[in-house]
Design a protein around this motif. Structure first.
Motif, PDB file in Angstrom:
ATOM      1  N   ILE A   1       5.959   2.464   7.763  1.00 37.46           N
ATOM      2  CA  ILE A   1       4.774   1.667   8.105  1.00 37.46           C
ATOM      3  C   ILE A   1       3.512   2.345   7.585  1.00 37.46           C
ATOM      4  O   ILE A   1       2.606   1.690   7.064  1.00 37.46           O
ATOM      5  N   ILE A   2       3.460   3.671   7.695  1.00 35.14           N
ATOM      6  CA  ILE A   2       2.313   4.417   7.177  1.00 35.14           C
ATOM      7  C   ILE A   2       2.223   4.245   5.661  1.00 35.14           C
ATOM      8  O   ILE A   2       1.146   3.985   5.112  1.00 35.14           O
ATOM      9  N   GLY A   3       3.349   4.367   4.979  1.00 33.66           N
ATOM     10  CA  GLY A   3       3.362   4.210   3.517  1.00 33.66           C
ATOM     11  C   GLY A   3       2.934   2.822   3.083  1.00 33.66           C
ATOM     12  O   GLY A   3       2.117   2.669   2.162  1.00 33.66           O
ATOM     13  N   LEU A   4       3.463   1.796   3.737  1.00 33.33           N
ATOM     14  CA  LEU A   4       3.092   0.416   3.399  1.00 33.33           C
ATOM     15  C   LEU A   4       1.599   0.194   3.657  1.00 33.33           C
ATOM     16  O   LEU A   4       0.908  -0.421   2.840  1.00 33.33           O
ATOM     17  N   SER A   5       1.113   0.706   4.765  1.00 33.12           N
ATOM     18  CA  SER A   5      -0.315   0.561   5.080  1.00 33.12           C
ATOM     19  C   SER A   5      -1.169   1.237   4.020  1.00 33.12           C
ATOM     20  O   SER A   5      -2.162   0.671   3.551  1.00 33.12           O
ATOM     21  N   ASN A   6      -0.787   2.443   3.627  1.00 33.08           N
ATOM     22  CA  ASN A   6      -1.525   3.137   2.563  1.00 33.08           C
ATOM     23  C   ASN A   6      -1.505   2.329   1.277  1.00 33.08           C
ATOM     24  O   ASN A   6      -2.521   2.198   0.596  1.00 33.08           O
ATOM     25  N   TYR A   7      -0.346   1.804   0.943  1.00 29.72           N
ATOM     26  CA  TYR A   7      -0.206   1.009  -0.283  1.00 29.72           C
ATOM     27  C   TYR A   7      -1.148  -0.193  -0.266  1.00 29.72           C
ATOM     28  O   TYR A   7      -1.723  -0.567  -1.283  1.00 29.72           O
ATOM     29  N   MET A   8      -1.323  -0.774   0.912  1.00 25.64           N
ATOM     30  CA  MET A   8      -2.176  -1.960   1.056  1.00 25.64           C
ATOM     31  C   MET A   8      -3.646  -1.609   1.290  1.00 25.64           C
ATOM     32  O   MET A   8      -4.482  -2.498   1.409  1.00 25.64           O
ATOM     33  N   GLY A   9      -3.960  -0.315   1.370  1.00 22.75           N
ATOM     34  CA  GLY A   9      -5.340   0.098   1.615  1.00 22.75           C
ATOM     35  C   GLY A   9      -5.777  -0.082   3.058  1.00 22.75           C
ATOM     36  O   GLY A   9      -6.966  -0.236   3.346  1.00 22.75           O
ATOM     37  N   ILE A  10      -4.825  -0.064   3.972  1.00 18.92           N
ATOM     38  CA  ILE A  10      -5.102  -0.244   5.401  1.00 18.92           C
ATOM     39  C   ILE A  10      -5.205   1.124   6.064  1.00 18.92           C
ATOM     40  O   ILE A  10      -4.310   1.960   5.911  1.00 18.92           O
ATOM     41  N   ASP A  11      -6.270   1.338   6.818  1.00 13.84           N
ATOM     42  CA  ASP A  11      -6.430   2.561   7.607  1.00 13.84           C
ATOM     43  C   ASP A  11      -5.649   2.354   8.911  1.00 13.84           C
ATOM     44  O   ASP A  11      -6.194   1.935   9.928  1.00 13.84           O
ATOM     45  N   LEU A  12      -4.357   2.633   8.847  1.00 18.58           N
ATOM     46  CA  LEU A  12      -3.466   2.348   9.967  1.00 18.58           C
ATOM     47  C   LEU A  12      -3.895   3.070  11.239  1.00 18.58           C
ATOM     48  O   LEU A  12      -3.896   2.471  12.320  1.00 18.58           O
ATOM     49  N   LEU A  13      -4.268   4.333  11.129  1.00 20.57           N
ATOM     50  CA  LEU A  13      -4.631   5.077  12.337  1.00 20.57           C
ATOM     51  C   LEU A  13      -5.866   4.493  13.009  1.00 20.57           C
ATOM     52  O   LEU A  13      -5.946   4.457  14.237  1.00 20.57           O
ATOM     53  N   TRP A  14      -6.823   3.992  12.223  1.00 21.82           N
ATOM     54  CA  TRP A  14      -7.986   3.337  12.809  1.00 21.82           C
ATOM     55  C   TRP A  14      -7.546   2.086  13.577  1.00 21.82           C
ATOM     56  O   TRP A  14      -7.985   1.843  14.695  1.00 21.82           O
ATOM     57  N   HIS A  15      -6.657   1.311  12.974  1.00 14.24           N
ATOM     58  CA  HIS A  15      -6.170   0.091  13.629  1.00 14.24           C
ATOM     59  C   HIS A  15      -5.340   0.414  14.865  1.00 14.24           C
ATOM     60  O   HIS A  15      -5.425  -0.294  15.878  1.00 14.24           O
ATOM     61  N   VAL A  16      -4.546   1.475  14.806  1.00  9.43           N
ATOM     62  CA  VAL A  16      -3.782   1.897  15.977  1.00  9.43           C
ATOM     63  C   VAL A  16      -4.742   2.277  17.101  1.00  9.43           C
ATOM     64  O   VAL A  16      -4.552   1.872  18.254  1.00  9.43           O
ATOM     65  N   GLU A  17      -5.781   3.026  16.771  1.00  8.13           N
ATOM     66  CA  GLU A  17      -6.765   3.439  17.777  1.00  8.13           C
ATOM     67  C   GLU A  17      -7.434   2.225  18.427  1.00  8.13           C
ATOM     68  O   GLU A  17      -7.568   2.154  19.653  1.00  8.13           O
ATOM     69  N   GLN A  18      -7.840   1.252  17.627  1.00 10.07           N
ATOM     70  CA  GLN A  18      -8.502   0.057  18.175  1.00 10.07           C
ATOM     71  C   GLN A  18      -7.535  -0.741  19.047  1.00 10.07           C
ATOM     72  O   GLN A  18      -7.896  -1.209  20.126  1.00 10.07           O
ATOM     73  N   LYS A  19      -6.281  -0.889  18.593  1.00 13.04           N
ATOM     74  CA  LYS A  19      -5.318  -1.672  19.360  1.00 13.04           C
ATOM     75  C   LYS A  19      -4.937  -0.966  20.658  1.00 13.04           C
ATOM     76  O   LYS A  19      -4.748  -1.606  21.689  1.00 13.04           O
ATOM     77  N   MET A  20      -4.851   0.355  20.616  1.00  9.59           N
ATOM     78  CA  MET A  20      -4.545   1.080  21.848  1.00  9.59           C
ATOM     79  C   MET A  20      -5.686   0.916  22.850  1.00  9.59           C
ATOM     80  O   MET A  20      -5.437   0.720  24.043  1.00  9.59           O
ATOM     81  N   ARG A  21      -6.897   0.964  22.368  1.00 10.13           N
ATOM     82  CA  ARG A  21      -8.050   0.747  23.254  1.00 10.13           C
ATOM     83  C   ARG A  21      -7.981  -0.656  23.862  1.00 10.13           C
ATOM     84  O   ARG A  21      -8.193  -0.841  25.057  1.00 10.13           O
TER      85      ARG A  21
END
Length: 194
Positions: free
Chosen positions: A161-181
């Motif tokens: 999931i991290i690799g796919l997100s990087n490939y797509m230019g998605i800051d996965l950790l930022w999105h994880v942080e927002q969704k957890m909040r």
């Protein structure tokens, strides 16, 4: 960001919201991860992507508000610009894996730059759906082809999931942080049966 800290936070939130009121099988938990991956496919089919710029703009305008109003504004902005998008659903899948790791006491590996690079590069000749399929089938493929332990299967899915997100230019950790909040503000089991 320390993925094991995120694991602990994801598990704590899921536990506090009733997701672990009874014993759950690994298959049950992985099915819910896969359901999030399928929701990412649906979001992609509908062309739904997060508007991070607009979200940040609106959040920047809420600094002078009271805490209660700021929380309300966060939820409204999240639902308007982030929720149910490809980025949000990939974050959901990652959070479910982190929660499962916490539930089972699994340590999240320290993914090296080389591991992340290889995972990102593996998406080069794949469509989005092919990459999602590759991630979703890791537990079965890696168990029977490589005899990987459950810990290794879970870590491999998260790395995918991290690799796919990087490939797509998605800051996965930022999105994880927002969704957890966002999840921390939701009702028990987020209004669902399980």
């Amino acid at each position: 960001m320390d993925l094991n800290e995120l694991r602990d936070r994801a598990y704590k939130t899921a536990y506090e919201h009733g997701f672990h009121d009874k014993e759950l099988s690994n298959e049950h938990c992985l099915c819910l991860v896969i359901s999030e991956l399928m929701e990412a496919v649906e979001a992609d089919r509908k062309g739904r992507h997060a508007d991070v710029v607009k979200f940040r703009e609106w959040q920047g305008n809420s600094l002078a508000l009271t805490e209660e109003t700021r929380v309300k504004r966060f939820k409204e902005d999240f639902e308007a610009y982030i929720k149910d998008t490809v980025e949000d659903e990939l974050a959901d899948a990652a959070i479910r894996l982190l929660d499962l790791a916490g539930y089972r006491g699994i340590t999240i590996e320290t993914f090296t730059e080389e591991m992340i690079f290889e995972s990102t590069e593996s998406c080069n000749d794949e469509s989005f759906t092919e990459s999602i399929y590759a991630i979703a089938t890791i537990p079965v493929r890696f168990k029977y082809e490589y005899d990987y332990s459950f810990d290794k299967q879970l870590n491999s899915m998260l790395l995918g999931i991290i690799g796919l997100s990087n490939y797509m230019g998605i800051d996965l950790l930022w999105h994880v942080e927002q969704k957890m909040r966002y999840n921390e503000l939701r009702e028990n089991k987020h209004g669902k049966r399980y």
